[in-house]
Design an enzyme around this catalytic site. Structure first.
Site, PDB file in Angstrom:
ATOM      1  N   GLY A 124      11.468   1.110   7.765  1.00 37.50           N
ATOM      2  CA  GLY A 124      12.757   0.844   7.127  1.00 37.50           C
ATOM      3  C   GLY A 124      12.899   1.651   5.848  1.00 37.50           C
ATOM      4  N   THR A 153      14.363  -1.805  11.351  1.00 35.71           N
ATOM      5  CA  THR A 153      14.422  -3.048  10.567  1.00 35.71           C
ATOM      6  C   THR A 153      15.330  -4.026  11.289  1.00 35.71           C
ATOM      7  OG1 THR A 153      15.264  -4.174   8.594  1.00 35.71           O
ATOM      8  CG2 THR A 153      16.155  -2.014   8.982  1.00 35.71           C
ATOM      9  N   GLY A 198       0.776  -1.234   0.000  1.00 41.31           N
ATOM     10  CA  GLY A 198       0.000   0.000   0.000  1.00 41.31           C
ATOM     11  C   GLY A 198       0.802   1.277   0.000  1.00 41.31           C
ATOM     12  N   ASP A 243      16.922  -6.139   9.817  1.00 43.67           N
ATOM     13  CA  ASP A 243      18.064  -6.376   8.918  1.00 43.67           C
ATOM     14  C   ASP A 243      19.234  -5.422   9.180  1.00 43.67           C
ATOM     15  OD1 ASP A 243      16.530  -8.305   7.805  1.00 43.67           O
ATOM     16  OD2 ASP A 243      16.193  -7.307   5.892  1.00 43.67           O
ATOM     17  N   ARG A 260      11.463 -11.906  13.857  1.00 44.25           N
ATOM     18  CA  ARG A 260      10.748 -10.637  13.959  1.00 44.25           C
ATOM     19  C   ARG A 260       9.835 -10.596  15.180  1.00 44.25           C
ATOM     20  NH1 ARG A 260       9.380  -9.369   8.037  1.00 44.25           N
ATOM     21  NH2 ARG A 260       7.247  -9.152   8.758  1.00 44.25           N
TER      22      ARG A 260
END
Ligand code: F6P
Length: 366
Positions: free
Chosen positions: A121, A144, A81, A146, A292
């Site tokens: 992120g 994030t 979105g 990551d 997560r």
């Protein structure tokens, strides 16, 4: 013209969730209400809640109490979105992409918002910057697992993901050792192997494969056989989901509607190939979204709290277009554009890789 006084602010969480989001929300709400007397609303499911003004929720002191240690985000998130590339189905069933950012801006003003804290992120920060360019007063908070966002030393959520991955390696070690097996553990990390590198070092892995260092399986097989021959009858191989063989490609399981690649499968590929090349017994574990989930670590609770407070202070100082960032031990405001320029990658010749190599860890390149 005199600047409009801020009375109400919005908070959104975009992209994949991670531990610490609620810590940021809580700190921003506490600061906004207790220090500045502002009202706060949560925009539900990233910015999708601003496409439809009913998709918001009040964030008062009551709503944010007892959420510091809670994983996920109480206001919801999505990585679908983009208001600038909104996908909708046409009557003939085909998908068209339209720009709905104008409606977002309209709803932002209808809600009486004076500013927006966008927690996210790379993708969320790109959208935040586009909104700033459209004149919206937005500040960013880097999130994030990551840890691949530029302009900040660390994103919150990373430490918690590393903790989960390290704990998994500790658990896998005992079963690998008992069964004299090789455990191949696939972890998240699309463009950079921060989780793999950090948890691989803290979880005492023998091989770490990351996107920044293309690997050669013959090198990995040699390492495993050598370990076996000298009596170390088990091994732990960590594989970042975005790791690539020399001259090869990333492993993917499909594509999302917007074309983003869904990564996965490199662990399985590596495991199968190594089993044939070494004759050793190999099992593959994919940690996936476990990284997560769960409660944030103390580090992420504190970093998230510092980020939430600092983002609210940026609004008070009207420093829009900035993102809070950790630089050394200080929290500073940096231009959002600095964060979205390029992915923060591991430097293959850097200190941490060097330390890992000194510990005997093989990266599959030599
Ligand atoms: O960007 C964070 C991340 O966890 C990546 O490491 C992973 O590839 C991706 O999100 C997975 O996203 P999704 O929740 O859409 O499967």
């Amino acid at each position: 013209m005199a600047e409009k006084e801020i009375k109400k602010i919005g908070i959104s969480t975009g992209g994949g969730d991670c531990p610490g989001l609620n810590a940021v929300i809580r700190a921003a709400v506490y600061t906004a209400i207790n220090k500045y007397g502002w009202e706060v609303v949560g925009i539900r499911d990233a910015l999708n809640g601003l496409m439809d003004t009913s998709q918001t929720m009040p964030l008062g002191l009551n709503e944010v109490k007892d959420i510091l240690n809670k994983g996920g985000t109480i206001i919801g998130t999505t990585n679908k979105g983009n208001p600038f590339h909104w996908e909708r189905q046409k009557s003939d069933g085909t998908i068209e992409t339209i720009d709905r950012s104008g409606q977002l801006v309209e709803n932002f003003h209808k809600l009486g918002l004076g500013a927006l804290i966008s927690i996210g992120g790379d993708g969320s920060m790109k959208i935040a910057q586009q909104l700033v360019e459209k004149g919206l007063p937005v500040v960013g908070v880097p999130k994030t697992i990551d840890n691949d966002l530029s302009a900040t030393d660390v994103t919150f959520g990373f430490d918690s993901a590393v903790r989960t991955a390290s704990e998994a390696l500790d658990k896998l070690r005992s079963t690998a050792e008992s069964h004299h097996r090789v455990m191949v553990v696939e972890m998240m990390g699309r463009h950079s192997g921060w989780i793999a590198l950090h948890s691989g070092i803290s979880g005492d892995a023998h091989v770490i494969l990351i996107p920044e260092i293309p690997f050669d399986l013959a090198v990995v097989a040699k390492k495993l056989k050598e370990r076996n021959e000298k009596g170390d009858k088990y091994s732990i191989v960590v594989v970042a989901e975005g790791a690539v063989p020399k001259g090869g490609e990333m492993a993917m399981v499909g594509k999302k509607a917007d074309g983003t690649v869904i990564l996965g499968g490199m662990g399985q590929k590596v495991g199968l190939a190594l089993s044939e090349m070494t004759g050793l017994e190999i099992r593959v574990v994919v940690l996936g979204h476990l990284q997560r989930g769960g409660s944030p670590t103390e580090f992420d609770r504190i970093l998230g709290t510092r980020y939430g407070e600092a983002a609210t202070e940026l609004i008070a100082k009207k420093q829009f277009g900035k993102m809070v960032a950790l630089k050394g031990t200080a929290i500073v405001g940096v231009p959002i554009t600095d964060a979205i320029g390029q992915t923060k990658k591991i430097f293959p010749e850097g200190t941490l890789v060097k330390v890992a190599r000194s510990m005997g860890i093989c990266f599959g390149d030599r």
